[in-house]
Design a protein around this motif. Sequence first.
Motif, PDB file in Angstrom:
ATOM      1  N   THR A   1       0.740  -1.189  -0.115  1.00 30.91           N
ATOM      2  CA  THR A   1      -0.005   0.037   0.034  1.00 30.91           C
ATOM      3  C   THR A   1       0.887   1.323  -0.108  1.00 30.91           C
ATOM      4  OG1 THR A   1      -1.658  -1.250   1.197  1.00 30.91           O
ATOM      5  CG2 THR A   1      -1.922   1.194   1.220  1.00 30.91           C
ATOM      6  N   HIS A   2       0.814   2.125  -0.744  1.00 30.32           N
ATOM      7  CA  HIS A   2       1.451   3.381  -1.126  1.00 30.32           C
ATOM      8  C   HIS A   2       1.134   4.216   0.120  1.00 30.32           C
ATOM      9  CE1 HIS A   2       2.937   7.142  -2.429  1.00 30.32           C
ATOM     10  NE2 HIS A   2       3.472   6.534  -3.258  1.00 30.32           N
TER      11      HIS A   2
ATOM     12  N   GLU B   1      -2.995   3.551  -2.454  1.00 33.38           N
ATOM     13  CA  GLU B   1      -3.188   2.740  -3.761  1.00 33.38           C
ATOM     14  C   GLU B   1      -2.399   1.577  -3.348  1.00 33.38           C
ATOM     15  OE1 GLU B   1      -1.533   2.713  -8.230  1.00 33.38           O
ATOM     16  OE2 GLU B   1      -0.949   4.479  -7.027  1.00 33.38           O
ATOM     17  N   ARG B   2      -3.132   0.292  -3.494  1.00 31.95           N
ATOM     18  CA  ARG B   2      -2.427  -0.796  -3.558  1.00 31.95           C
ATOM     19  C   ARG B   2      -1.835  -1.299  -5.167  1.00 31.95           C
ATOM     20  NH1 ARG B   2      -4.246  -4.581   0.097  1.00 31.95           N
ATOM     21  NH2 ARG B   2      -4.507  -6.375  -1.388  1.00 31.95           N
ATOM     22  N   ILE B   3      -0.581  -1.659  -4.726  1.00 28.58           N
ATOM     23  CA  ILE B   3       0.469  -1.751  -5.655  1.00 28.58           C
ATOM     24  C   ILE B   3       1.078  -3.441  -5.772  1.00 28.58           C
ATOM     25  CG2 ILE B   3       2.607  -0.776  -6.850  1.00 28.58           C
ATOM     26  CD1 ILE B   3       1.892   1.720  -5.232  1.00 28.58           C
TER      27      ILE B   3
ATOM     28  N   SER C   1      11.064  -0.701  -7.348  1.00 27.38           N
ATOM     29  CA  SER C   1       9.777  -0.218  -7.234  1.00 27.38           C
ATOM     30  C   SER C   1       9.912   1.100  -7.870  1.00 27.38           C
ATOM     31  CB  SER C   1       9.864   0.247  -5.852  1.00 27.38           C
ATOM     32  OG  SER C   1       8.415   0.864  -5.482  1.00 27.38           O
TER      33      SER C   1
ATOM     34  N   TYR D   1       8.238   3.688  -7.085  1.00 26.22           N
ATOM     35  CA  TYR D   1       8.088   4.878  -6.339  1.00 26.22           C
ATOM     36  C   TYR D   1       8.704   4.907  -4.906  1.00 26.22           C
ATOM     37  CZ  TYR D   1       5.368   1.317  -3.659  1.00 26.22           C
ATOM     38  OH  TYR D   1       4.936   0.008  -2.980  1.00 26.22           O
TER      39      TYR D   1
END
Length: 121
Positions: free
Chosen positions: A85-86, A91-93, A101, A103
């Motif tokens: 989760t960001h 947001e679920r990534i 990654s 981010y």
Amino acid sequence: MNCYCSNLIEGHDTHSRDIDRALANDFVEEPKRRELQQEAVARIHVQRLIDSGQDPDIWPATAAYAAWLHRKFCSRLPAQVLIVTHPDSGERIPVVPGRWSEYDVMIGRHLPPKPADLPVS
């Protein structure tokens, strides 16, 4: 013990008795603790590959070696663990095994390099 300490650095408090149980394929019912057990088993599996010489014959401090480690580690984890989760957006990534990654991330209290600072793997 190495697994216990490594997990703790990442903020994952997996009790040593839970790691021992998981290595005997005795997983707890509680989902979060079971996920920690699965993570510990995956970490130990990858270490055993390295110790037995089943890792790539390349310098370990390379992007290619890190990608191999990540792919092998992730291959031992259930799908639900490979979703993060960001922290800002919620947001679920999905985690893509063997890829950096895209981010900024935080692992426990550790801030790894920014994605833009990493080589393409």
